[in-house]
Design an enzyme around this catalytic site. Structure first.
Site, PDB file in Angstrom:
ATOM      1  N   ARG A 125       0.722  -1.168  -0.181  1.00  0.00           N
ATOM      2  CA  ARG A 125      -0.548  -0.316   0.083  1.00  0.00           C
ATOM      3  C   ARG A 125       1.241   1.314   0.165  1.00  0.00           C
ATOM      4  O   ARG A 125       0.182   2.188   0.309  1.00  0.00           O
ATOM      5  CB  ARG A 125      -1.391   0.635   1.061  1.00  0.00           C
ATOM      6  CG  ARG A 125      -1.988  -1.123   1.297  1.00  0.00           C
ATOM      7  CD  ARG A 125      -3.308  -0.892   2.245  1.00  0.00           C
ATOM      8  NE  ARG A 125      -5.067  -1.944   2.141  1.00  0.00           N
ATOM      9  CZ  ARG A 125      -3.978  -2.806   2.967  1.00  0.00           C
ATOM     10  NH1 ARG A 125      -3.040  -2.725   4.296  1.00  0.00           N
ATOM     11  NH2 ARG A 125      -5.164  -4.133   2.737  1.00  0.00           N
ATOM     12  N   LYS A 147       2.108  12.015  -9.754  1.00  0.00           N
ATOM     13  CA  LYS A 147       1.270  11.491 -11.283  1.00  0.00           C
ATOM     14  C   LYS A 147       1.920   9.339 -11.559  1.00  0.00           C
ATOM     15  O   LYS A 147       2.836   9.978 -12.130  1.00  0.00           O
ATOM     16  CB  LYS A 147       0.345  12.029 -12.666  1.00  0.00           C
ATOM     17  CG  LYS A 147      -0.563  12.920 -11.715  1.00  0.00           C
ATOM     18  CD  LYS A 147      -0.900  12.818 -13.245  1.00  0.00           C
ATOM     19  CE  LYS A 147      -2.412  13.883 -13.220  1.00  0.00           C
ATOM     20  NZ  LYS A 147      -2.699  14.508 -14.639  1.00  0.00           N
ATOM     21  N   GLU A 189       7.196  19.933 -23.700  1.00  0.00           N
ATOM     22  CA  GLU A 189       6.688  20.419 -21.650  1.00  0.00           C
ATOM     23  C   GLU A 189       7.112  21.076 -21.619  1.00  0.00           C
ATOM     24  O   GLU A 189       6.209  22.050 -20.485  1.00  0.00           O
ATOM     25  CB  GLU A 189       6.829  18.490 -20.982  1.00  0.00           C
ATOM     26  CG  GLU A 189       5.805  17.744 -21.613  1.00  0.00           C
ATOM     27  CD  GLU A 189       4.656  16.984 -21.397  1.00  0.00           C
ATOM     28  OE1 GLU A 189       3.857  18.217 -20.895  1.00  0.00           O
ATOM     29  OE2 GLU A 189       4.125  16.285 -21.113  1.00  0.00           O
ATOM     30  N   LYS A 231       5.562  23.410 -11.956  1.00  0.00           N
ATOM     31  CA  LYS A 231       5.633  22.348 -11.206  1.00  0.00           C
ATOM     32  C   LYS A 231       5.030  22.117 -10.279  1.00  0.00           C
ATOM     33  O   LYS A 231       4.029  21.693  -9.600  1.00  0.00           O
ATOM     34  CB  LYS A 231       5.865  20.874 -12.140  1.00  0.00           C
ATOM     35  CG  LYS A 231       5.267  19.746 -12.256  1.00  0.00           C
ATOM     36  CD  LYS A 231       4.774  18.719 -12.790  1.00  0.00           C
ATOM     37  CE  LYS A 231       3.742  17.911 -13.327  1.00  0.00           C
ATOM     38  NZ  LYS A 231       3.875  16.672 -14.117  1.00  0.00           N
ATOM     39  N   GLU A 241      -5.171  17.061  -8.046  1.00  0.00           N
ATOM     40  CA  GLU A 241      -5.715  17.553  -9.417  1.00  0.00           C
ATOM     41  C   GLU A 241      -6.949  18.141  -8.967  1.00  0.00           C
ATOM     42  O   GLU A 241      -8.249  17.471  -9.790  1.00  0.00           O
ATOM     43  CB  GLU A 241      -6.124  16.169 -10.883  1.00  0.00           C
ATOM     44  CG  GLU A 241      -6.083  16.807 -12.033  1.00  0.00           C
ATOM     45  CD  GLU A 241      -5.623  16.192 -12.964  1.00  0.00           C
ATOM     46  OE1 GLU A 241      -4.388  15.623 -13.565  1.00  0.00           O
ATOM     47  OE2 GLU A 241      -6.411  15.684 -14.192  1.00  0.00           O
ATOM     48  N   ARG A 245      -3.672  21.277 -11.064  1.00  0.00           N
ATOM     49  CA  ARG A 245      -3.860  21.059 -11.666  1.00  0.00           C
ATOM     50  C   ARG A 245      -3.908  20.318 -12.699  1.00  0.00           C
ATOM     51  O   ARG A 245      -2.558  20.287 -13.550  1.00  0.00           O
ATOM     52  CB  ARG A 245      -3.021  19.941 -10.428  1.00  0.00           C
ATOM     53  CG  ARG A 245      -1.968  18.820 -11.253  1.00  0.00           C
ATOM     54  CD  ARG A 245      -2.120  16.741 -10.383  1.00  0.00           C
ATOM     55  NE  ARG A 245      -0.541  16.566 -10.933  1.00  0.00           N
ATOM     56  CZ  ARG A 245      -0.397  15.850 -10.388  1.00  0.00           C
ATOM     57  NH1 ARG A 245      -0.475  15.998  -9.664  1.00  0.00           N
ATOM     58  NH2 ARG A 245       1.148  15.313 -10.867  1.00  0.00           N
ATOM     59  N   ASN A 249      -2.047  19.386 -17.675  1.00  0.00           N
ATOM     60  CA  ASN A 249      -3.018  18.612 -19.116  1.00  0.00           C
ATOM     61  C   ASN A 249      -2.835  18.799 -20.311  1.00  0.00           C
ATOM     62  O   ASN A 249      -3.481  18.934 -21.189  1.00  0.00           O
ATOM     63  CB  ASN A 249      -4.174  17.670 -18.816  1.00  0.00           C
ATOM     64  CG  ASN A 249      -4.004  16.820 -18.407  1.00  0.00           C
ATOM     65  OD1 ASN A 249      -4.970  15.511 -19.090  1.00  0.00           O
ATOM     66  ND2 ASN A 249      -3.082  15.608 -17.835  1.00  0.00           N
ATOM     67  N   HIS A 252      -3.145  17.555 -23.416  1.00  0.00           N
ATOM     68  CA  HIS A 252      -3.367  16.056 -23.242  1.00  0.00           C
ATOM     69  C   HIS A 252      -3.742  15.285 -23.884  1.00  0.00           C
ATOM     70  O   HIS A 252      -4.246  14.347 -24.260  1.00  0.00           O
ATOM     71  CB  HIS A 252      -2.917  16.263 -22.101  1.00  0.00           C
ATOM     72  CG  HIS A 252      -1.220  16.603 -21.860  1.00  0.00           C
ATOM     73  ND1 HIS A 252      -0.937  16.831 -21.633  1.00  0.00           N
ATOM     74  CD2 HIS A 252      -0.036  15.590 -21.347  1.00  0.00           C
ATOM     75  CE1 HIS A 252       0.672  17.171 -21.320  1.00  0.00           C
ATOM     76  NE2 HIS A 252       0.484  16.448 -21.132  1.00  0.00           N
ATOM     77  N   HIS A 256      -3.490  12.018 -26.349  1.00  0.00           N
ATOM     78  CA  HIS A 256      -4.108  10.712 -25.735  1.00  0.00           C
ATOM     79  C   HIS A 256      -4.304  10.017 -26.427  1.00  0.00           C
ATOM     80  O   HIS A 256      -3.741   9.243 -26.739  1.00  0.00           O
ATOM     81  CB  HIS A 256      -3.832  10.783 -24.418  1.00  0.00           C
ATOM     82  CG  HIS A 256      -3.196  11.399 -23.141  1.00  0.00           C
ATOM     83  ND1 HIS A 256      -3.571  10.911 -21.726  1.00  0.00           N
ATOM     84  CD2 HIS A 256      -1.927  11.822 -22.942  1.00  0.00           C
ATOM     85  CE1 HIS A 256      -3.239  11.706 -21.422  1.00  0.00           C
ATOM     86  NE2 HIS A 256      -1.862  12.140 -21.703  1.00  0.00           N
ATOM     87  N   HIS A 270       5.247  11.035 -26.450  1.00  0.00           N
ATOM     88  CA  HIS A 270       4.374  11.443 -26.108  1.00  0.00           C
ATOM     89  C   HIS A 270       4.568  12.908 -26.033  1.00  0.00           C
ATOM     90  O   HIS A 270       4.081  13.600 -26.599  1.00  0.00           O
ATOM     91  CB  HIS A 270       4.248  11.046 -24.382  1.00  0.00           C
ATOM     92  CG  HIS A 270       3.837  12.214 -23.096  1.00  0.00           C
ATOM     93  ND1 HIS A 270       2.079  12.678 -23.770  1.00  0.00           N
ATOM     94  CD2 HIS A 270       3.741  13.314 -22.254  1.00  0.00           C
ATOM     95  CE1 HIS A 270       1.402  12.908 -22.387  1.00  0.00           C
ATOM     96  NE2 HIS A 270       2.559  13.366 -21.955  1.00  0.00           N
TER      97      HIS A 270
HETATM   98  O1  LIG Z   1       1.375  16.801 -13.962  1.00  0.00           O
HETATM   99  C1  LIG Z   1       0.139  16.352 -14.123  1.00  0.00           C
HETATM  100  O2  LIG Z   1      -0.966  16.328 -13.309  1.00  0.00           O
HETATM  101  C2  LIG Z   1       0.665  16.259 -15.800  1.00  0.00           C
HETATM  102  O3  LIG Z   1      -0.640  16.838 -16.214  1.00  0.00           O
HETATM  103  C3  LIG Z   1       1.056  16.509 -16.443  1.00  0.00           C
HETATM  104  C4  LIG Z   1       1.822  15.159 -17.630  1.00  0.00           C
HETATM  105  O4  LIG Z   1       2.509  15.902 -18.397  1.00  0.00           O
HETATM  106  C5  LIG Z   1       1.704  13.944 -17.989  1.00  0.00           C
HETATM  107  O5  LIG Z   1       2.029  14.306 -19.607  1.00  0.00           O
HETATM  108  C6  LIG Z   1       0.658  13.583 -16.566  1.00  0.00           C
HETATM  109  O6  LIG Z   1       1.075  12.291 -16.429  1.00  0.00           O
HETATM  110  C7  LIG Z   1      -0.661  13.178 -17.935  1.00  0.00           C
HETATM  111  O7  LIG Z   1      -1.451  12.889 -16.710  1.00  0.00           O
HETATM  112  P1  LIG Z   1      -2.640  12.113 -17.035  1.00  0.00           P
HETATM  113  O8  LIG Z   1      -3.557  12.575 -15.694  1.00  0.00           O
HETATM  114  O9  LIG Z   1      -3.685  13.071 -17.800  1.00  0.00           O
HETATM  115  O10 LIG Z   1      -2.428  11.195 -17.241  1.00  0.00           O
HETATM  116 ZN   LIG Z   2       2.775  15.297 -20.610  1.00  0.00          ZN
END
Ligand SMILES: O=C(O)C(=O)C[C@@H](O)[C@H](O)[C@H](O)COP(=O)(O)O
Ligand SMILES: [Zn+2]
Length: 366
Positions: A125, A147, A189, A231, A241, A245, A249, A252, A256, A270
């Site tokens: 855990r 993350k 980034e 950051k 998030e 936060r 994204n 993204h 994604h 990426h």
């Molecule tokens: O740290 C974060 O919050 C980010 O969104 C940074 C992104 O650049 C990074 O690619 C992150 O892994 C994306 O997260 P996700 O939750 O969209 O999968």
């Molecule tokens: Zn990213």
């Protein structure tokens, strides 16, 4: 000029320090600083391990001769960020007899950091994880903020946990051998931080494009420190998030979807997908009357200046990408949520974006 070490502190409930500078992977004292127990597992990949794992291992063992230390090497690539590889890291922790005070050292790029961090989050855990990023993208982004995740066929990072590292050691000498494509991916980034919250940083990046692309150490160290400071500020206020936060994204939702549709590790990496995604997000913002078309075009020009892709790769259909976006983690019952742009340095979350507008932007983006 000799490179000096810098650091950025991340505050909040689980504070840690990001160390930035040359030679950190050989600094046994620093590597062992946050070690609490007697077990440690280095997780790396088949490209990075031959270069650095032995050095980290001997530095740690010299600093802590009593340490029960093992190294687990993953095959390289985003296609390996899977539940199967995750289970193998868990097995390695079990074979080591790792106790709750053990530590995972994630030595590599974003894939290793995300996967090893997720294993650390789950073993008993949650055990400690020290991030040792060896790519620019991992230094400025994925090693910071906690993350952790793996990909599944339905989408990227869909299985994961928030698990902040105990420390981040970004050894900038590792960037000297980083392939140019990987360097540019990290710069995407970096540009993102300027786009969403620091217009002056965008100007600085424009002025230092040649130095950054040439891998000049001072320029890179400055870009890493400024990115990490952004950051750190965001993630210490909103580690899970719940709010701001999400701005990280930016680009993204598109990125994604592109990565999943192309097949992980098969097309754009990426950072490249994020570059295309930021262009599309800026255009969507302009279409919705939030940003000026001229600003969207200026962002595209800057990304091009850094040698990044700015158009959708051939063969991707708007409908297929939209279907992927419906599984984006930001999407809610009331529809798609995007990070939209108000021009240089300004972004905000927009809920319930009409799918027709997204399809129109995707249709124009080839
Ligand atoms: O740290 C974060 O919050 C980010 O969104 C940074 C992104 O650049 C990074 O690619 C992150 O892994 C994306 O997260 P996700 O939750 O969209 O999968
Ligand atoms: Zn990213």
């Amino acid at each position: 000029m000799t490179e000096t070490n810098r650091h950025v502190d991340v505050g909040g409930a689980a504070p840690y320090r990001i160390h930035i500078g040359p030679g950190l992977l050989d600094d046994g004292t620093l590597l062992a600083e946050t070690l609490r127990g007697r077990h440690a597992l280095i997780v790396s990949d088949s490209h990075v391990a031959p270069l650095y794992a032995g050095r980290v291992q001997s530095a740690l063992q010299t600093a802590r001769p009593d340490l029960c230390l093992a190294c687990h090497v993953l095959p390289v690539g985003e296609a390996e960020k899977t539940l199967t590889r995750f289970a193998e890291v868990i097995d390695a922790l079990a074979s080591l007899g790792a106790t709750r005070d053990a530590c995972v050292y994630a030595l590599g790029g974003g894939v290793v950091g995300d996967l090893a961090g997720f294993a650390a989050a789950c073993w008993m855990r949650g055990i400690d994880c020290v991030q040792l990023p060896t790519t620019l993208l991992a230094m400025v982004d994925s090693s910071v903020g906690g993350k952790t995740a793996v990909d599944i066929p339905h989408g990227k990072n869909l299985v994961g946990a928030f698990h902040p590292p105990r420390a981040v050691l970004a050894d900038t000498t590792t960037l000297r051998t980083l392939p140019a494509r990987e360097l540019r991916a990290g710069l995407a980034e970096v540009i993102k931080y300027g786009a969403i919250r620091d217009a002056a940083f965008l100007d600085w990046l424009t002025d230092h494009a040649d130095a950054l692309l040439a891998g000049e150490s001072d320029a890179l160290a400055e870009a890493i420190a400024r990115s990490c400071a952004h950051k750190a500020e965001i993630t210490e206020r909103d580690p899970l998030e719940r709010g701001e936060r999400a701005l990280l994204n930016f680009g993204h939702t598109f990125a994604h979807a592109i990565e999943a549709e192309q097949g992980y590790g098969q097309g754009l990496n990426h950072g490249e997908a994020v570059a295309v995604g930021m262009v599309l997000a800026a255009r969507l913002s302009a279409r919705l009357g939030l940003a000026a078309w001229a600003d969207a075009e200026a962002l595209r020009t800057l990304l091009l200046r850094f040698g990044l892709p700015v158009a959708l790769p051939a063969g991707l259909t708007p409908d297929a990408l939209l279907a992927r976006m419906r599984l984006d983690k930001k999407a809610q019952a009331d529809g798609l949520r995007f990070i939209l742009w108000d021009g240089p340095g300004l972004a905000h979350v927009v809920t319930g974006v009409e799918e027709a507008a997204v399809l129109a932007v995707l249709g124009d983006a080839g």
